[in-house]
Design a protein around this motif. Structure first.
Motif, PDB file in Angstrom:
ATOM      1  N   LEU A 109     102.473 -83.298 134.935  1.00 55.02           N
ATOM      2  CA  LEU A 109     102.211 -82.141 135.683  1.00 55.02           C
ATOM      3  C   LEU A 109     103.169 -81.155 135.634  1.00 55.02           C
ATOM      4  CD1 LEU A 109     100.995 -83.562 139.283  1.00 55.02           C
ATOM      5  CD2 LEU A 109      99.606 -82.461 137.505  1.00 55.02           C
ATOM      6  N   SER A 112     102.159 -79.194 132.667  1.00 56.38           N
ATOM      7  CA  SER A 112     101.050 -78.352 132.910  1.00 56.38           C
ATOM      8  C   SER A 112     101.482 -76.941 133.039  1.00 56.38           C
ATOM      9  CB  SER A 112     100.258 -78.857 133.880  1.00 56.38           C
ATOM     10  OG  SER A 112     100.862 -78.868 135.157  1.00 56.38           O
ATOM     11  N   SER A 191      92.879 -77.638 139.861  1.00 55.63           N
ATOM     12  CA  SER A 191      94.129 -77.306 139.386  1.00 55.63           C
ATOM     13  C   SER A 191      94.158 -75.582 139.215  1.00 55.63           C
ATOM     14  CB  SER A 191      94.735 -78.053 137.996  1.00 55.63           C
ATOM     15  OG  SER A 191      94.833 -79.380 138.357  1.00 55.63           O
ATOM     16  N   THR A 194      94.314 -73.818 142.575  1.00 54.19           N
ATOM     17  CA  THR A 194      95.518 -74.046 143.050  1.00 54.19           C
ATOM     18  C   THR A 194      96.424 -73.115 142.300  1.00 54.19           C
ATOM     19  OG1 THR A 194      95.159 -76.430 143.667  1.00 54.19           O
ATOM     20  CG2 THR A 194      97.530 -75.534 143.820  1.00 54.19           C
TER      21      THR A 194
END
Length: 276
Positions: A109, A112, A191, A194
């Protein structure tokens, strides 16, 4: 700090110390799996960022899955621009019961936020990073998870360094390929939503008022630098919240299954009493 080049040659699965113990790697094997040098591994150890190895036969230091995932997380945080002191604080905030899988998820994460440039790798190099031989079906599963892409050459792949370690860890979980593809779609969709909402919030409540205050160029540059350092902390908050809610969902499902089994058992006992 992570100087790439690795040590040793060829794919290796490392030794094991018993069922369920996971891989036990020498420092050379650990460095090769993480894509760093042995010197980097030892440097992190002397700084207290990496736990000491276990001592195996002939007092050879042996490392496990937790070391590998922690090392990869440290490397990613450093690529994000964090200092060693900041990395130490980040690691200190992780729950004490964080499993190797938890660390792998954190690393994926954090990566990312600034997707790494895919690295081209031959099958031999891919298997060396994976620490195991790979069948065609396993390569397809890694591709479905976004850990790699095929190229025009069947023996050359574009590898995502951030996702590969996590993808390899999931290979042995009996999840259908269709489920992996669907799960990846869900993650990407939410994702993206968000990230878009966080960007809007930060732009309207932080950046816009700050720029309207007409800061000096040096202050503006400093603000941009601080913004870059906020990203890993936000990523940590996201993964912590995700893991908490996932555990709650799984716990609720297990509770319902337990209640269903208990009710079924109660009904069977009632039927047996009536049969008498």
């Amino acid at each position: 700090m992570g100087e790439h080049g690795g040590a040793g040659t060829g794919a290796t699965t490392g030794a094991t110390t018993g069922a369920g113990a996971g891989p036990r790697l020498t420092v050379d094997e650990l460095a090769a799996r993480a894509g760093v040098t042995v010197r980097t591994v030892r440097f992190y150890g002397t700084k207290g960022l990496l736990p000491p190895p276990e001592l195996g036969p002939r007092r050879v230091g042996l490392y496990g899955a937790a070391h590998l995932d922690r090392l990869e997380l440290i490397e990613e945080l450093q690529r994000q621009g964090l200092t060693l002191a900041a990395i130490e604080r980040y690691l200190a905030r992780l729950p004490e019961d964080s499993s190797p899988l938890d660390l792998a998820i954190h690393r994926a994460l954090v990566a990312s936020w600034t997707p790494e440039t895919p690295e081209e790798a031959t099958r031999t190099q891919l298997e060396r990073r994976a620490g195991r031989g790979l069948t065609e079906e396993q390569v397809e599963r890694l591709a479905a998870m976004g850990a790699l892409e095929r190229t025009g050459d069947p023996e050359v792949f574009r590898v995502d360094p951030g996702l590969l370690p996590l993808g390899v860890r999931i290979l042995d979980v009996p999840i259908p390929l269709e489920t992996l593809l669907a799960a990846r779609g869900v993650v990407l969709e939410h994702s993206r939503a968000t990230a878009r909402e966080l960007q809007r919030l930060f732009r309207e409540t932080v950046w816009k008022p700050y720029r309207e205050s007409e800061p000096e160029p040096a202050e503006l540059a400093r603000m941009r630098a601080l913004t870059d350092h906020i990203q890993p902390m936000v990523a940590q908050a996201l993964v912590t919240a995700f893991q908490r809610y996932l555990r709650e969902e799984l716990g609720e499902e297990l509770r319902q299954e337990h209640e269903h089994e208990h009710q079924h058992q109660h009904e069977q006992e009632h039927e047996q009493k009536q049969a008498r």
